[in-house]
Design a protein around this motif. Structure first.
Motif, PDB file in Angstrom:
ATOM      1  N   ALA B 197      -1.185 -76.778 -38.806  1.00 14.70           N
ATOM      2  CA  ALA B 197      -0.364 -76.400 -37.492  1.00 14.70           C
ATOM      3  C   ALA B 197      -0.726 -78.168 -36.764  1.00 14.70           C
ATOM      4  O   ALA B 197       0.225 -78.493 -36.051  1.00 14.70           O
ATOM      5  CB  ALA B 197      -1.330 -75.674 -36.811  1.00 14.70           C
ATOM      6  N   ALA B 198      -1.732 -78.919 -37.256  1.00 16.41           N
ATOM      7  CA  ALA B 198      -2.016 -79.989 -36.216  1.00 16.41           C
ATOM      8  C   ALA B 198      -1.194 -81.113 -36.908  1.00 16.41           C
ATOM      9  O   ALA B 198      -0.618 -82.019 -36.338  1.00 16.41           O
ATOM     10  CB  ALA B 198      -3.401 -80.481 -36.432  1.00 16.41           C
ATOM     11  N   LYS B 199      -0.618 -80.932 -38.241  1.00 16.96           N
ATOM     12  CA  LYS B 199       0.042 -81.898 -39.066  1.00 16.96           C
ATOM     13  C   LYS B 199       1.669 -81.533 -38.530  1.00 16.96           C
ATOM     14  O   LYS B 199       2.211 -82.515 -38.316  1.00 16.96           O
ATOM     15  CB  LYS B 199       0.115 -81.688 -40.273  1.00 16.96           C
ATOM     16  N   ALA B 200       1.760 -80.548 -38.186  1.00 19.21           N
ATOM     17  CA  ALA B 200       3.145 -80.164 -37.595  1.00 19.21           C
ATOM     18  C   ALA B 200       3.325 -80.773 -36.295  1.00 19.21           C
ATOM     19  O   ALA B 200       4.385 -81.362 -35.664  1.00 19.21           O
ATOM     20  CB  ALA B 200       3.561 -78.714 -37.748  1.00 19.21           C
ATOM     21  N   ARG B 201       2.091 -80.575 -35.527  1.00 19.49           N
ATOM     22  CA  ARG B 201       2.268 -80.964 -34.167  1.00 19.49           C
ATOM     23  C   ARG B 201       2.476 -82.800 -33.934  1.00 19.49           C
ATOM     24  O   ARG B 201       3.147 -83.139 -33.283  1.00 19.49           O
ATOM     25  CB  ARG B 201       0.950 -80.884 -33.336  1.00 19.49           C
ATOM     26  N   ALA B 202       1.706 -83.336 -34.897  1.00 20.67           N
ATOM     27  CA  ALA B 202       1.797 -84.618 -35.127  1.00 20.67           C
ATOM     28  C   ALA B 202       3.113 -85.284 -35.466  1.00 20.67           C
ATOM     29  O   ALA B 202       3.551 -86.285 -35.077  1.00 20.67           O
ATOM     30  CB  ALA B 202       0.750 -85.321 -35.954  1.00 20.67           C
TER      31      ALA B 202
END
Lengths: 401, 352
Positions: B197-202
């Protein structure tokens, strides 16, 4: 005091030496020998070590190392009324005011180069975190390489003894490397013999203190064993022990035993700066401290042919090492053997290992029928000492007794 | 649902030097205990006011019966406060068996050998207390599981620092805490989802661009602290905390030597607590981390009465100054912030 501690020790030894020559009394002799320990810190015939409080001084004695534990310095500064400026200096440097003032005073003293520079710094992981941290921080300030003894917890097992004996070996090599002094087994054997001899005499002395009334005052054995440890392994230790025993026997024989209405146990250390608590307790309530927790020979004689093993067992089984149960058992034993009516714990501010245990000690002694009062005193820092409040609390305690 | 609600047998632990692999291999879910933020005063009556607030917060939980679900609790001699906690625990929670693990301070081979002997005693206690047998195979399996989890957590830290993932420091702290309160397999699953999820946010490019902070200290386990700085526009990109990156710093134990020896060696050589090293060693490691992470400032949050940290602070402070790092030093009491703290945080961020 700030700048010339050597002159202070020289003066102390000079004046006490004359008095001891005139009349050798126990407290006088102990003070004289303590002054001589201080002198050794400036004597080129000795290697100079600053150490943790419960380390095997017999080894240092066998290697001509003049050693003092760092809390001794804090106590001495407080006793001479000069701790406040050293504490303030350490605090100004950023040392936490919530820590132990024995240690903070030492940091202040090291910063002001009060004791010169040691050749050796020997700490241990027991009895507290702060003591070792102070040794390591002094090492950083002075540039002296430190050595740390990693003390295993009880119960005693062979692997723990072997590990600690191995560390003593490393320590002697560290001393040899930094000072050129040599470890000689025959000198260690002699140190162990003298340590055993002194311990046996001190045990006899303590037996006399169990008598009712005890042939001592509350201050006869003030700070006794913790300072006496510095003399263990030498003839001076035997001399001091014999003098204390002789003086105490003489009081008993003379029939001039100080009277007592209440017998008290003092937990851990005394308050080191000048105060009136002891006199007040004696005069107002006829209360006498007949035993200090740290005045207790809990170990067996050292095997003179294998002294390091005995020292390792002594260090592992120290009542302040490891879980509390051993300490509680010792406190209970002392309370029973000395027939005390109550116990006083100053709860030295900043001493986590003691303050964290104070309710457990209180509960344990209470279960044995001995009430204990926890005071809230910093034993080294007089700046926040309000005697009136302490006496009010003690008054309530003594009236309850 | 909590482990308790799920009926999963759990054992509590407090200090980062507890080889939790042994508890896991004993069939227990190792749960790192964090304490009550609000005090009823019970702990103050059992210990002195000048004892570590984390320990007292945990004691507060224990005295309030909130840890009765544990099948056992493991303490270490990592500090004076904790070993006193062990002593008091046994009277406050007598039905939850306790073990005191003596961790040597020295990390060399002799220290590791001594620690391995203590770990054998710990293993014996766990077998007896939890009525199980811990075979070498089980232990190796747990070692592998935790090594995998730690590697993933360290990977998350690297990705946060580089900006590869967009994860606020406060969320990272929560993840670390959950990983230390959850069996390793479940923790890894949770972590992988969070990282994805954090990758997608980045990828959206909307990551916060405020001052980058490194959060250092001892048992600082309150994500609210990081959240407060984040609320003023800062980003906590890295940490040097006991319950944070120090947890993932234990290198994978050597699979080619007996598991207890391997664990002993690995734990003694992890990123050290100040109890284990001198001020210079601790400070130089921190400065190296700062050089690698390149934060704009360091927030040093230390719980009060922690001698291991506080005795060293003047030297650590000087080392950070020499390294040219802007530093805010806060002494905390294990409560969640205050107006005064917020003011200091804002003032600090304005200097960056």
């Amino acid at each position: 005091m700030d700048t010339n501690l050597k002159a202070y020790f020289d003066g102390l030894v000079g004046s006490l030496g004359k008095k001891v020559a005139e009349q050798k009394t126990a407290r006088r002799l102990l003070a004289y020998e303590t002054g001589r320990i201080g002198q050794k810190l400036f004597d080129d015939n000795y290697a100079h070590a600053w150490t943790g409080v419960f380390v095997p001084f017999e080894i240092f004695r066998a290697m001509d190392v003049g050693a003092v534990f760092i809390e001794f310095v804090g106590a001495m500064l407080a006793g001479t009324g000069s701790s406040a400026s050293f504490l303030a200096d350490a605090e100004g440097f950023g040392y936490t005011g919530d820590g132990c003032a024995y240690h903070r005073a030492m940091i202040g003293a090291a910063r002001k180069e009060l004791l010169g520079k040691p050749q050796l710094l020997i700490g241990a992981t027991t009895p507290c975190d702060g003591g070792l941290k102070t040794i390591l921080n002094v090492a950083r300030m002075t540039g002296v390489e430190p050595f740390t003894l990693d003390i295993p917890y009880p119960p005693v097992t062979k692997d723990k003894i072997d590990w600690l004996v191995g560390q003593y070996g490393e320590m002697t090599r560290y001393i040899e490397r930094l000072t050129g002094k040599k470890y000689a087994p025959e000198r260690m054997r002699e140190s162990a013999r003298l340590s055993n001899k002194a311990s046996a005499i001190v045990k006899e002395l303590y037996e006399l203190c169990k008598l009712r009334p005890a042939p001592i005052t509350s201050d006869t054995l003030r700070n006794f064993q913790i300072v006496f440890a510095l003399l263990m392994g030498g003839e001076e230790g035997v001399d001091v022990a014999e003098t204390f025993l002789a003086d105490t026997r003489a009081i008993l024989d003379s029939g001039a035993v100080p009277p007592e209405k209440h017998r008290l146990l003092w937990v851990q250390n005394r308050i080191q700066f000048k105060n009136n608590i002891i006199t007040w307790l004696e005069e107002k309530y006829g209360a006498k401290i007949v035993v200090d927790e740290l005045n207790h020979i809990y170990w067996d004689d050292l095997d003179e042919d294998n002294p390091l093993e005995g020292l390792a067992i002594r260090q592992i089984t120290h009542p302040l090492n490891g879980p509390l149960e051993h300490r509680l058992a010792i406190l209970d034993k002392l309370a029973r053997e000395y027939s005390v009516d109550g116990a006083i714990n100053p709860s030295h501010w900043g001493c986590r290992q003691n303050c964290g245990a104070r309710q457990a000690m209180k509960d344990s002694l209470r279960a044995s029928g001995v009430p204990m009062i926890n005071l809230d005193v910093d034993c080294v820092d007089p700046r926040n000492y309000f005697e009136g409040q302490i006496l009010t609390r003690l008054q309530g305690f003594m009236e309850m007794l | 649902m909590t482990l308790e609600q799920e009926g999963i047998a759990s054992a509590g632990w407090f200090c980062g030097y507890t080889p939790i692999e042994i508890l896991d291999a004993a069939g227990m879910a190792p749960v790192r205990i964090t304490g009550e933020r609000a005090s009823s005063g019970v702990a103050d009556s059992l210990m002195h006011t000048n004892i570590c607030p984390y320990v007292k917060a945990c004691l507060e939980s224990a005295a309030g019966g909130k840890l009765d679900f544990l099948k056992g609790a493991v303490f270490t001699n990592g500090c004076d406060a904790q070993r006193r906690f062990y002593d008091i625990w046994r009277s406050v929670v007598p039905d939850v068996p306790a073990f005191l693990l003596a961790v040597p301070r020295r990390g060399d081979d002799a220290g590791a050998l001594a620690f391995a002997a203590r770990l054998a005693e710990f293993k014996d206690w766990a077998e007896e207390t939890f009525e199980t047998q811990i075979t070498d195979d089980k232990l190796r399996e747990s070692i592998r599981a935790y090594a995998k989890l730690r590697k993933a957590l360290a990977g998350m830290d690297d990705a946060r620092e580089s900006g590869e993932i967009d994860m606020p420091g406060s969320r990272a702290m929560e993840i670390y805490l959950e990983a230390q309160k959850t069996p390793p397999g479940a923790a890894l699953d949770m972590l992988e989802k969070e990282i994805a999820a954090a990758k997608a946010r980045a990828a959206t490019g909307n990551a916060a661009k405020g001052p980058r902070l490194l959060l250092a200290g001892n048992m600082t386990d309150d994500p609210e602290l990081a959240r407060m700085f984040e609320s003023y526009g800062a980003t906590v990109v890295s940490d040097a905390l006991c319950a944070g990156s120090r947890f993932s710093s234990t290198a994978p134990p050597d699979p080619d030597i007996p598991p207890l020896k391997a664990l002993a060696r690995a734990y003694l050589r992890k990123s050290p607590c100040p109890r284990m090293v001198d001020a210079d060693d601790y400070a130089s490691r921190l400065v190296r981390k700062i050089e690698a992470t390149k934060p704009d400032g360091v927030v040093f949050h230390i719980l009060k009465f922690c001698d291991a940290h506080l005795y060293d602070m003047p030297f650590i402070r000087d080392a950070l100054r020499s390294a040219g790092v802007r530093t805010l030093i806060i002494e905390g009491d294990y409560t969640s912030g205050s107006g005064q703290l917020a003011t200091r945080a804002q003032a600090f961020l304005e200097t960056i």
